[in-house]
Design a protein around this motif. Structure first.
Motif, short mmCIF file in Angstrom:
data_model
loop_
_atom_site.label_atom_id
_atom_site.label_comp_id
_atom_site.label_asym_id
_atom_site.label_seq_id
_atom_site.Cartn_x
_atom_site.Cartn_y
_atom_site.Cartn_z
N CYS A 96 58.66 37.99 8.39
CA CYS A 96 59.44 37.81 7.20
C CYS A 96 60.55 39.12 7.02
O CYS A 96 60.60 39.99 7.67
N CYS A 110 59.98 41.95 4.28
CA CYS A 110 59.05 43.33 4.56
C CYS A 110 58.72 43.52 6.09
O CYS A 110 58.03 44.56 6.38
N HIS A 144 58.33 35.66 3.04
CA HIS A 144 57.22 35.38 2.24
C HIS A 144 57.64 34.66 0.84
O HIS A 144 58.56 34.99 0.17
N CYS A 155 55.05 38.71 -0.96
CA CYS A 155 55.57 39.69 0.00
C CYS A 155 55.53 40.83 -0.59
O CYS A 155 55.71 41.31 -1.67
N SER A 156 55.00 42.05 0.60
CA SER A 156 54.86 43.26 -0.13
C SER A 156 55.97 44.01 -0.46
O SER A 156 55.88 45.06 -1.06
ZN ZN Z 1 57.46 39.60 3.27
#
Ligand code: ZN
Length: 166
Positions: A70, A73, A133, A138-139
């Motif tokens: 990603c 992140c 993401h 997504c973090s």
């Molecule tokens: Zn992500």
């Protein structure tokens, strides 16, 4: 099948041959930059034939799952691969038709066509240039607004509005 499958693309198409197999993701070297890890296999099915205009074609189907990285992140992003393409086998003596061929999805007629390279090409074309993401998964998503730009002012404005509404 052997790890290195080589076909004669023109003969393969003209005689309607078929080939199926699996390729380890780790063997697809040109894909490595986009990947989070090189685990897993991709299944492929290649079949030759002539199209409605009697032109030799290779139909290639690739399926499997890879883990992209990603771009937001930098974590793992599971990506399903499902590619199906019809490649025109270009015989080279087309003369004036060359310009027309340029617009088509084609490969050169080559008695030493590397099947792995064909599969790799198709997967490279299919994966996103900047994979991310989905929103909410997504973090890194909490730091960004919906359009992907960081804007603390937008968050503030929203808070103010909520206060007024309350
Ligand atoms: Zn992500």
């Amino acid at each position: 099948m052997s790890a290195r499958a080589v076909i004669d693309s023109l003969e393969f198409a003209r005689s309607g041959q078929q080939l199926q197999g699996a390729i380890a993701v780790a063997q697809l070297a040109r894909l490595t930059d986009s990947l989070f890890d090189t685990g897993g296999n991709l299944k492929f099915a290649l079949s030759g034939g002539l199209d409605g205009e009697h032109r030799p074609r290779l139909n290639l189907k690739v399926e499997g799952a890879i883990n992209l990285r990603c771009q937001r992140c930098l974590d793992s992003l599971a990506y399903p691969v499902e590619v199906e393409s019809s490649l025109l086998v270009l015989t080279g003596h087309a003369g004036g038709e060359t310009a027309e061929f340029d617009e088509l999805d084609g490969i050169p007629a080559d008695p030493h066509t590397d099947v792995r390279a064909l599969v790799e090409d198709e997967v490279l074309l299919a994966i996103p240039i900047a994979p991310r993401h989905a929103e909410g998964q997504c973090s890194a998503a909490v730091k960004t607004t919906r359009d992907g730009t960081t804007s603390p002012f937008a968050v503030l404005a929203k808070l103010k509005q909520q206060r007024i509404e309350n």
